[in-house]
Design a protein around this motif. Structure first.
Motif, PDB file in Angstrom:
ATOM      1  N   LEU A   4      -6.733  -1.892  -3.168  1.00 11.79           N
ATOM      2  CA  LEU A   4      -6.561  -3.323  -2.966  1.00 11.79           C
ATOM      3  C   LEU A   4      -7.932  -3.974  -2.879  1.00 11.79           C
ATOM      4  CD1 LEU A   4      -3.813  -3.657  -0.213  1.00 11.79           C
ATOM      5  CD2 LEU A   4      -3.546  -3.812  -2.672  1.00 11.79           C
ATOM      6  N   ASN A   5      -8.083  -5.071  -3.580  1.00 16.67           N
ATOM      7  CA  ASN A   5      -9.258  -5.920  -3.441  1.00 16.67           C
ATOM      8  C   ASN A   5      -8.741  -7.278  -2.978  1.00 16.67           C
ATOM      9  OD1 ASN A   5     -11.027  -3.950  -4.362  1.00 16.67           O
ATOM     10  ND2 ASN A   5     -10.749  -4.547  -6.474  1.00 16.67           N
ATOM     11  N   PHE A  53     -12.419  -7.637   0.934  1.00 13.05           N
ATOM     12  CA  PHE A  53     -12.035  -6.354   1.505  1.00 13.05           C
ATOM     13  C   PHE A  53     -11.680  -5.448   0.334  1.00 13.05           C
ATOM     14  CE2 PHE A  53     -10.948  -8.981   5.245  1.00 13.05           C
ATOM     15  CZ  PHE A  53     -11.606  -8.258   6.223  1.00 13.05           C
ATOM     16  N   CYS A  54     -12.195  -4.237   0.346  1.00 15.19           N
ATOM     17  CA  CYS A  54     -11.867  -3.240  -0.664  1.00 15.19           C
ATOM     18  C   CYS A  54     -11.282  -2.048   0.081  1.00 15.19           C
ATOM     19  CB  CYS A  54     -13.117  -2.840  -1.436  1.00 15.19           C
ATOM     20  SG  CYS A  54     -12.813  -1.633  -2.732  1.00 15.19           S
ATOM     21  N   GLU A  55     -10.032  -1.727  -0.220  1.00 13.67           N
ATOM     22  CA  GLU A  55      -9.348  -0.664   0.520  1.00 13.67           C
ATOM     23  C   GLU A  55      -8.604   0.263  -0.423  1.00 13.67           C
ATOM     24  OE1 GLU A  55      -5.951  -2.552   2.752  1.00 13.67           O
ATOM     25  OE2 GLU A  55      -7.245  -4.307   2.655  1.00 13.67           O
ATOM     26  N   THR A  56      -8.540   1.521  -0.033  1.00 12.96           N
ATOM     27  CA  THR A  56      -7.845   2.526  -0.828  1.00 12.96           C
ATOM     28  C   THR A  56      -6.872   3.264   0.086  1.00 12.96           C
ATOM     29  OG1 THR A  56      -9.796   2.781  -2.226  1.00 12.96           O
ATOM     30  CG2 THR A  56      -8.124   4.511  -2.370  1.00 12.96           C
ATOM     31  N   HIS A  88      -6.757 -13.511  -1.533  1.00 13.82           N
ATOM     32  CA  HIS A  88      -6.187 -13.316  -2.867  1.00 13.82           C
ATOM     33  C   HIS A  88      -6.290 -11.828  -3.173  1.00 13.82           C
ATOM     34  CE1 HIS A  88      -5.955 -17.608  -3.590  1.00 13.82           C
ATOM     35  NE2 HIS A  88      -7.114 -17.678  -2.979  1.00 13.82           N
ATOM     36  N   ILE A  89      -5.132 -11.175  -3.268  1.00 15.57           N
ATOM     37  CA  ILE A  89      -5.096  -9.714  -3.357  1.00 15.57           C
ATOM     38  C   ILE A  89      -4.782  -9.258  -4.767  1.00 15.57           C
ATOM     39  CG2 ILE A  89      -3.943  -7.633  -2.517  1.00 15.57           C
ATOM     40  CD1 ILE A  89      -3.430  -9.237   0.105  1.00 15.57           C
ATOM     41  N   ASN A  90      -5.604  -8.319  -5.232  1.00 13.36           N
ATOM     42  CA  ASN A  90      -5.342  -7.621  -6.488  1.00 13.36           C
ATOM     43  C   ASN A  90      -5.085  -6.166  -6.141  1.00 13.36           C
ATOM     44  OD1 ASN A  90      -5.979  -9.654  -8.623  1.00 13.36           O
ATOM     45  ND2 ASN A  90      -7.915  -9.687  -7.507  1.00 13.36           N
ATOM     46  N   SER A  91      -3.990  -5.609  -6.678  1.00 19.17           N
ATOM     47  CA  SER A  91      -3.595  -4.240  -6.371  1.00 19.17           C
ATOM     48  C   SER A  91      -3.643  -3.392  -7.640  1.00 19.17           C
ATOM     49  CB  SER A  91      -2.176  -4.237  -5.806  1.00 19.17           C
ATOM     50  OG  SER A  91      -1.761  -2.928  -5.514  1.00 19.17           O
ATOM     51  N   PHE A  92      -4.195  -2.186  -7.513  1.00 19.16           N
ATOM     52  CA  PHE A  92      -4.336  -1.276  -8.639  1.00 19.16           C
ATOM     53  C   PHE A  92      -3.822   0.104  -8.221  1.00 19.16           C
ATOM     54  CE2 PHE A  92      -7.700  -4.388  -8.564  1.00 19.16           C
ATOM     55  CZ  PHE A  92      -7.717  -4.897  -9.856  1.00 19.16           C
ATOM     56  N   GLU A  93      -3.100   0.752  -9.111  1.00 14.55           N
ATOM     57  CA  GLU A  93      -2.662   2.128  -8.866  1.00 14.55           C
ATOM     58  C   GLU A  93      -3.473   3.063  -9.746  1.00 14.55           C
ATOM     59  OE1 GLU A  93       1.533   2.859  -8.861  1.00 14.55           O
ATOM     60  OE2 GLU A  93       1.961   0.893  -7.986  1.00 14.55           O
ATOM     61  N   PHE A  94      -3.829   4.213  -9.186  1.00 16.01           N
ATOM     62  CA  PHE A  94      -4.572   5.215  -9.956  1.00 16.01           C
ATOM     63  C   PHE A  94      -4.252   6.603  -9.480  1.00 16.01           C
ATOM     64  CE2 PHE A  94      -7.210   4.018  -6.412  1.00 16.01           C
ATOM     65  CZ  PHE A  94      -7.926   5.144  -6.070  1.00 16.01           C
TER      66      PHE A  94
END
Length: 94
Positions: A4-5, A53-56, A88-94
């Protein structure tokens, strides 16, 4: 895994130092949450009022658990109140 960013801008009449203090508290607690693989707060080098915020997280279930944690539900609204338009949240799956 989920990244999440969450970008936000601090209001002109709000204290950047206060946001950094609240953010540091959120980071400290969140890094201890189950499933957290990384949690940082970054401040723009070109505009100190822009932050991220950068979270994993290991799984969505553990991210959801974090989002319901007392430290999250207490600190995030305080931070959002000091922003121009919330997070404003951007979500990425990896």
């Amino acid at each position: 895994m989920i990244r999440l960013n969450a970008f936000f801008t601090v209001k002109d009449d709000a204290s950047v130092a206060e946001v950094l203090k609240l953010g540091a508290e959120l980071v400290g607690y969140s890094r201890k949450d189950e499933g957290n693989k990384g949690y940082d707060l970054f401040q723009s080098a070109t505009n100190p009022r822009i932050m991220m915020f950068c979270e994993t997280w290991a799984t969505q279930e553990l991210l959801d658990k974090h989002s319901a944690a007392p430290h999250f539900t207490r600190l995030v609204p305080q931070i959002e109140a000091l922003t121009t338009e919330g997070l404003h949240i951007n979500s990425f799956e990896f």
